[in-house]
Design a protein around this motif. Structure first.
Motif, PDB file in Angstrom:
ATOM      1  N   GLY A 186       0.776  -1.229   0.000  1.00 34.60           N
ATOM      2  CA  GLY A 186       0.000   0.000   0.000  1.00 34.60           C
ATOM      3  C   GLY A 186       0.811   1.285   0.000  1.00 34.60           C
ATOM      4  O   GLY A 186       0.253   2.356  -0.252  1.00 34.60           O
ATOM      5  N   VAL A 187       2.112   1.220   0.289  1.00 34.96           N
ATOM      6  CA  VAL A 187       2.930   2.440   0.327  1.00 34.96           C
ATOM      7  C   VAL A 187       2.988   3.078  -1.063  1.00 34.96           C
ATOM      8  O   VAL A 187       2.871   4.296  -1.197  1.00 34.96           O
ATOM      9  N   ASP A 188       3.144   2.262  -2.098  1.00 35.89           N
ATOM     10  CA  ASP A 188       3.216   2.813  -3.458  1.00 35.89           C
ATOM     11  C   ASP A 188       1.952   3.589  -3.822  1.00 35.89           C
ATOM     12  O   ASP A 188       2.022   4.681  -4.379  1.00 35.89           O
ATOM     13  N   MET A 189       0.801   3.051  -3.456  1.00 39.70           N
ATOM     14  CA  MET A 189      -0.458   3.745  -3.770  1.00 39.70           C
ATOM     15  C   MET A 189      -0.599   5.028  -2.934  1.00 39.70           C
ATOM     16  O   MET A 189      -1.102   6.036  -3.429  1.00 39.70           O
ATOM     17  N   ALA A 190      -0.156   4.979  -1.680  1.00 37.78           N
ATOM     18  CA  ALA A 190      -0.217   6.175  -0.837  1.00 37.78           C
ATOM     19  C   ALA A 190       0.653   7.287  -1.419  1.00 37.78           C
ATOM     20  O   ALA A 190       0.279   8.460  -1.373  1.00 37.78           O
ATOM     21  N   ILE A 191       1.794   6.927  -1.985  1.00 34.29           N
ATOM     22  CA  ILE A 191       2.665   7.924  -2.619  1.00 34.29           C
ATOM     23  C   ILE A 191       1.990   8.479  -3.870  1.00 34.29           C
ATOM     24  O   ILE A 191       1.944   9.691  -4.083  1.00 34.29           O
ATOM     25  N   GLU A 192       1.450   7.586  -4.688  1.00 34.29           N
ATOM     26  CA  GLU A 192       0.793   8.034  -5.928  1.00 34.29           C
ATOM     27  C   GLU A 192      -0.423   8.911  -5.641  1.00 34.29           C
ATOM     28  O   GLU A 192      -0.703   9.839  -6.382  1.00 34.29           O
ATOM     29  N   GLU A 193      -1.149   8.604  -4.556  1.00 32.14           N
ATOM     30  CA  GLU A 193      -2.344   9.379  -4.201  1.00 32.14           C
ATOM     31  C   GLU A 193      -2.007  10.671  -3.461  1.00 32.14           C
ATOM     32  O   GLU A 193      -2.888  11.475  -3.188  1.00 32.14           O
ATOM     33  N   GLY A 194      -0.742  10.863  -3.094  1.00 32.44           N
ATOM     34  CA  GLY A 194      -0.321  12.087  -2.428  1.00 32.44           C
ATOM     35  C   GLY A 194      -0.409  12.047  -0.914  1.00 32.44           C
ATOM     36  O   GLY A 194      -0.161  13.054  -0.251  1.00 32.44           O
ATOM     37  N   LYS A 195      -0.767  10.906  -0.317  1.00 34.29           N
ATOM     38  CA  LYS A 195      -0.817  10.800   1.147  1.00 34.29           C
ATOM     39  C   LYS A 195       0.589  10.867   1.740  1.00 34.29           C
ATOM     40  O   LYS A 195       0.779  11.332   2.856  1.00 34.29           O
ATOM     41  N   ILE A 196       1.555  10.361   0.985  1.00 37.16           N
ATOM     42  CA  ILE A 196       2.957  10.437   1.366  1.00 37.16           C
ATOM     43  C   ILE A 196       3.649  11.200   0.247  1.00 37.16           C
ATOM     44  O   ILE A 196       3.521  10.846  -0.916  1.00 37.16           O
ATOM     45  N   ASN A 197       4.374  12.255   0.633  1.00 36.09           N
ATOM     46  CA  ASN A 197       4.913  13.160  -0.362  1.00 36.09           C
ATOM     47  C   ASN A 197       6.362  13.479  -0.027  1.00 36.09           C
ATOM     48  O   ASN A 197       6.697  13.641   1.139  1.00 36.09           O
ATOM     49  N   PRO A 198       7.237  13.623  -1.014  1.00 33.41           N
ATOM     50  CA  PRO A 198       8.623  13.980  -0.736  1.00 33.41           C
ATOM     51  C   PRO A 198       8.771  15.332  -0.038  1.00 33.41           C
ATOM     52  O   PRO A 198       9.754  15.578   0.646  1.00 33.41           O
ATOM     53  N   ARG A 199       7.786  16.202  -0.167  1.00 31.24           N
ATOM     54  CA  ARG A 199       7.860  17.528   0.442  1.00 31.24           C
ATOM     55  C   ARG A 199       7.273  17.566   1.852  1.00 31.24           C
ATOM     56  O   ARG A 199       7.306  18.599   2.515  1.00 31.24           O
ATOM     57  N   ASP A 200       6.718  16.454   2.320  1.00 34.71           N
ATOM     58  CA  ASP A 200       6.182  16.392   3.681  1.00 34.71           C
ATOM     59  C   ASP A 200       7.301  16.565   4.695  1.00 34.71           C
ATOM     60  O   ASP A 200       8.452  16.195   4.440  1.00 34.71           O
ATOM     61  N   GLU A 201       6.970  17.103   5.846  1.00 33.97           N
ATOM     62  CA  GLU A 201       7.922  17.207   6.950  1.00 33.97           C
ATOM     63  C   GLU A 201       8.317  15.781   7.319  1.00 33.97           C
ATOM     64  O   GLU A 201       7.469  14.902   7.469  1.00 33.97           O
ATOM     65  N   PHE A 202       9.621  15.490   7.448  1.00 39.07           N
ATOM     66  CA  PHE A 202      10.101  14.119   7.540  1.00 39.07           C
ATOM     67  C   PHE A 202       9.590  13.373   8.768  1.00 39.07           C
ATOM     68  O   PHE A 202       9.340  12.167   8.706  1.00 39.07           O
ATOM     69  N   LYS A 203       9.378  14.061   9.889  1.00 33.97           N
ATOM     70  CA  LYS A 203       8.868  13.381  11.086  1.00 33.97           C
ATOM     71  C   LYS A 203       7.403  12.984  10.913  1.00 33.97           C
ATOM     72  O   LYS A 203       6.996  11.887  11.309  1.00 33.97           O
ATOM     73  N   ALA A 204       6.610  13.856  10.313  1.00 40.46           N
ATOM     74  CA  ALA A 204       5.195  13.544  10.063  1.00 40.46           C
ATOM     75  C   ALA A 204       5.072  12.404   9.060  1.00 40.46           C
ATOM     76  O   ALA A 204       4.248  11.495   9.227  1.00 40.46           O
ATOM     77  N   ARG A 205       5.904  12.449   8.012  1.00 42.13           N
ATOM     78  CA  ARG A 205       5.885  11.372   7.008  1.00 42.13           C
ATOM     79  C   ARG A 205       6.287  10.048   7.642  1.00 42.13           C
ATOM     80  O   ARG A 205       5.675   9.011   7.387  1.00 42.13           O
TER      81      ARG A 205
END
Length: 124
Positions: free
Chosen positions: A69-88
């Motif tokens: 499910g991590v790949d889909m969360a990235i594609e859907e924008g739930k996990i983003n490279p610009r997110d604050e690293f602790k929150a991500r």
């Protein structure tokens, strides 16, 4: 635009199109655009080594699949490279069972900085 399951399939489709449906009319054919995709299904059996140009730094790498499910969360924008690293990292730990310490050390997303893969520093 004609889409197919491979280069041979495209050749057959274009031949049929030209002979059966176009009545001999010319068709403009360009080189095929092939999307190359592969995935990691299990942890790699070998460790790979890369050295820096000055031979002072070494990177040891190993490929392993992402949690389900991590790949889909990235594609859907739930996990983003610009997110604050602790929150991500908290999202990756809570929702996908990743180690929080490792999830905080994501170096890069890819391909092209945003895709559903990432490079992770798992050194202790």
């Amino acid at each position: 635009i004609v889409a197919g399951a491979g280069e041979l399939h495209l050749e057959i489709c274009l031949k049929d199109l030209a002979e059966d449906f176009m009545g001999g009319a010319p068709i403009k054919i360009s080189d095929p655009v092939v999307s190359y995709r592969e995935t990691v299904t299990e942890e790699s059996s070998q460790m790979c080594l890369s050295k820096s140009a000055n031979k002072h730094n070494r990177l040891y790498t190993k490929a392993m699949p992402l949690p389900e499910g991590v790949d889909m969360a990235i594609e859907e924008g739930k996990i983003n490279p610009r997110d604050e690293f602790k929150a991500r990292a908290r999202v990756l730990a809570d929702e996908f069972g990743m180690d929080v310490g490792e999830a905080r050390k994501i170096w890069a997303f890819g391909p092209e900085g945003t895709g559903p893969n990432f490079l992770l520093d798992a050194s202790k």
